[in-house]
Motif scaffolding. Structure first.
Motif, PDB file in Angstrom:
ATOM      1  N   ALA A   1     -56.999 124.480  -2.382  1.00  0.00           N
ATOM      2  CA  ALA A   1     -56.198 124.053  -3.528  1.00  0.00           C
ATOM      3  C   ALA A   1     -56.020 125.230  -4.483  1.00  0.00           C
ATOM      4  O   ALA A   1     -56.912 126.075  -4.623  1.00  0.00           O
ATOM      5  N   VAL A   2     -54.868 125.298  -5.120  1.00  0.00           N
ATOM      6  CA  VAL A   2     -54.628 126.321  -6.132  1.00  0.00           C
ATOM      7  C   VAL A   2     -54.514 125.636  -7.486  1.00  0.00           C
ATOM      8  O   VAL A   2     -54.176 124.464  -7.579  1.00  0.00           O
ATOM      9  N   ASP A   3     -54.820 126.384  -8.517  1.00  0.00           N
ATOM     10  CA  ASP A   3     -54.710 125.887  -9.880  1.00  0.00           C
ATOM     11  C   ASP A   3     -53.358 126.311 -10.440  1.00  0.00           C
ATOM     12  O   ASP A   3     -53.057 127.498 -10.510  1.00  0.00           O
ATOM     13  N   ALA A   4     -52.540 125.348 -10.826  1.00  0.00           N
ATOM     14  CA  ALA A   4     -51.192 125.645 -11.335  1.00  0.00           C
ATOM     15  C   ALA A   4     -51.245 126.527 -12.575  1.00  0.00           C
ATOM     16  O   ALA A   4     -50.294 127.245 -12.858  1.00  0.00           O
ATOM     17  N   THR A   5     -52.356 126.518 -13.298  1.00  0.00           N
ATOM     18  CA  THR A   5     -52.481 127.322 -14.514  1.00  0.00           C
ATOM     19  C   THR A   5     -52.277 128.806 -14.231  1.00  0.00           C
ATOM     20  O   THR A   5     -51.659 129.503 -15.021  1.00  0.00           O
ATOM     21  N   GLU A   6     -52.754 129.272 -13.088  1.00  0.00           N
ATOM     22  CA  GLU A   6     -52.597 130.698 -12.792  1.00  0.00           C
ATOM     23  C   GLU A   6     -51.137 131.079 -12.586  1.00  0.00           C
ATOM     24  O   GLU A   6     -50.745 132.217 -12.791  1.00  0.00           O
ATOM     25  N   PHE A   7     -50.300 130.121 -12.231  1.00  0.00           N
ATOM     26  CA  PHE A   7     -48.875 130.384 -12.065  1.00  0.00           C
ATOM     27  C   PHE A   7     -48.144 130.255 -13.392  1.00  0.00           C
ATOM     28  O   PHE A   7     -47.117 130.875 -13.600  1.00  0.00           O
ATOM     29  N   ALA A   8     -48.680 129.464 -14.287  1.00  0.00           N
ATOM     30  CA  ALA A   8     -48.080 129.309 -15.615  1.00  0.00           C
ATOM     31  C   ALA A   8     -48.340 130.523 -16.476  1.00  0.00           C
ATOM     32  O   ALA A   8     -47.526 130.869 -17.318  1.00  0.00           O
ATOM     33  N   THR A   9     -49.458 131.186 -16.261  1.00  0.00           N
ATOM     34  CA  THR A   9     -49.821 132.334 -17.077  1.00  0.00           C
ATOM     35  C   THR A   9     -49.395 133.655 -16.465  1.00  0.00           C
ATOM     36  O   THR A   9     -49.593 134.695 -17.058  1.00  0.00           O
ATOM     37  N   GLY A  10     -48.856 133.593 -15.250  1.00  0.00           N
ATOM     38  CA  GLY A  10     -48.426 134.819 -14.592  1.00  0.00           C
ATOM     39  C   GLY A  10     -49.559 135.556 -13.919  1.00  0.00           C
ATOM     40  O   GLY A  10     -49.413 136.700 -13.536  1.00  0.00           O
ATOM     41  N   ALA A  11     -50.697 134.890 -13.729  1.00  0.00           N
ATOM     42  CA  ALA A  11     -51.859 135.545 -13.135  1.00  0.00           C
ATOM     43  C   ALA A  11     -51.958 135.325 -11.636  1.00  0.00           C
ATOM     44  O   ALA A  11     -52.974 135.585 -11.041  1.00  0.00           O
ATOM     45  N   ALA A  12     -50.871 134.846 -11.024  1.00  0.00           N
ATOM     46  CA  ALA A  12     -50.908 134.540  -9.587  1.00  0.00           C
ATOM     47  C   ALA A  12     -51.221 135.786  -8.775  1.00  0.00           C
ATOM     48  O   ALA A  12     -50.729 136.871  -9.064  1.00  0.00           O
ATOM     49  N   ALA A  13     -52.053 135.607  -7.769  1.00  0.00           N
ATOM     50  CA  ALA A  13     -52.471 136.747  -6.929  1.00  0.00           C
ATOM     51  C   ALA A  13     -51.433 137.059  -5.889  1.00  0.00           C
ATOM     52  O   ALA A  13     -50.749 136.262  -5.368  1.00  0.00           O
TER      53      ALA A  13
END
Length: 85
Positions: A73-85
């Motif tokens: 599972a991924v945390d959508a928060t990392e995509f909202a903050t631009g921290a996606a790997a």
């Protein structure tokens, strides 16, 4: 992900660049209010145009790809903050 929406709108439909909050909520199986709250808390990516919120299709695609690549599972928060790997 986009194929799911395209299958509903017809075979020759152009891929959408944005989804409504209601479309994404339905796809993810959560209420629209839950998604609006996540967006308001900066936990889910969205674009505000005046009073309307829309979700970029690329953000949804990136979440799906990350979940498949990581096999978790991924945390959508990392995509909202631009921290996606």
């Amino acid at each position: 992900m986009r194929q799911m929406f395209n299958a509903r709108s017809g075979a020759g439909a152009e891929e959408p660049r944005f989804y409504s909050v209601e479309q994404v909520a339905g796809l993810f199986g959560v209420s629209a209010m839950t998604l609006y709250r996540a967006i308001g808390n900066h936990e889910f990516p969205a674009i505000r145009i005046r009073g309307r919120l829309i979700v970029p299709a690329k953000a949804i695609d990136a979440m799906v790809e990350a979940a498949l690549e990581r096999n978790t599972a991924v945390d959508a928060t990392e995509f909202a903050t631009g921290a996606a790997a």
